[in-house]
Design an enzyme around this catalytic site. Structure first.
Site, PDB file in Angstrom:
ATOM      1  N   HIS A 168      27.609   5.999  14.375  1.00 52.31           N
ATOM      2  CA  HIS A 168      28.162   4.786  13.776  1.00 52.31           C
ATOM      3  C   HIS A 168      29.129   4.103  14.741  1.00 52.31           C
ATOM      4  O   HIS A 168      29.048   2.885  14.966  1.00 52.31           O
ATOM      5  CB  HIS A 168      28.872   5.154  12.464  1.00 52.31           C
ATOM      6  N   GLU A 169      30.051   4.885  15.321  1.00 51.07           N
ATOM      7  CA  GLU A 169      31.057   4.282  16.195  1.00 51.07           C
ATOM      8  C   GLU A 169      30.455   3.825  17.522  1.00 51.07           C
ATOM      9  O   GLU A 169      30.828   2.776  18.048  1.00 51.07           O
ATOM     10  CB  GLU A 169      32.208   5.264  16.428  1.00 51.07           C
ATOM     11  N   HIS A 172      28.783   0.507  17.173  1.00 53.61           N
ATOM     12  CA  HIS A 172      29.715  -0.626  17.229  1.00 53.61           C
ATOM     13  C   HIS A 172      29.871  -1.141  18.658  1.00 53.61           C
ATOM     14  O   HIS A 172      30.000  -2.356  18.882  1.00 53.61           O
ATOM     15  CB  HIS A 172      31.099  -0.203  16.716  1.00 53.61           C
TER      16      HIS A 172
END
Length: 214
Positions: A168-169, A172
């Site tokens: 997820h990170e 980004h």
């Protein structure tokens, strides 16, 4: 907060952000900084400024609260993220999701690749998309390569919920939101989540909302 641009030196932008105490403002979906690939960290911030920025990311993540935060989420297009998860969840959730505690870690210039072919799907949320969650199918296990805040190399395999946080990170930092990978029929408000979909796995949501799981 000034809108980040390629004309603004990153060190200057970070100094402006750190001029006030407390958590940094988190930018929401619709801000261009969340949709642009970030710049690899290559000494743009000196050691002292990098340390202060990492601490500000940690404070902001805790205050939100969240288990990860990427630099673009505070308006800085730099390839840095932080993660930390105390995993305060019931045993059945821990077992179903593989959610185990993760210490505070800094990911500098991270990338990941799947390990094996297994994919797992769970509801996921994002501090930059407040109020909503959706089911995302992701590789169950990934290999992360990056550096830490001191420039030391990291090459580690993550599984379960920590693997989801890492993905997820890192996404980004490539200009991607979790919604880009989500099953949109699962999109649920936080209220609907609290009232209907608090089960450890999303099987009931899939049956009721009409989407498939891997």
């Amino acid at each position: 907060m000034a809108t980040p641009s390629h004309r603004t030196p990153l060190a200057e932008l970070v100094e402006e952000l750190l001029a006030t105490d407390g958590p940094l403002p988190i930018v929401a979906a619709g801000e261009p900084v969340l949709r642009r690939p970030t710049e690899r960290y290559d000494g743009q911030l000196d050691a002292g400024l990098l340390s202060r920025f990492v601490e500000a990311l940690r404070v902001t993540m805790h205050a939100a609260p969240g288990v990860g935060l990427a630099a673009p989420q505070v308006g800085v297009p730099l390839r840095i993220a932080v993660i930390e998860d105390p995993a305060p969840v019931p045993e059945e959730v821990r077992v179903a999701r593989g959610r185990v505690p993760q210490p505070f870690r800094v990911l500098v210039n991270p990338s990941y690749e799947p390990v094996g072919t297994e994919r797992v799907a769970f509801f996921e949320g994002c501090l930059s998309v407040p109020g909503w969650q959706a089911v995302v199918a992701r590789p169950a296990e990934v290999r992360l390569t990056c550096e830490d805040e001191h420039g030391r190399p990291v090459d580690e395999v993550f599984a379960g919920w920590p693997a989801r946080i890492v993905q997820h990170e890192t996404d980004h930092l490539d200009g991607m939101l979790y919604l880009d990978r989500a099953e949109l029929r699962s999109l649920s408000s936080n209220q609907a989540m609290a009232e209907r979909w608090t089960q450890p796995t999303p099987e009931q949501a899939a049956a009721s909302l009409g989407f498939e799981l891997p």
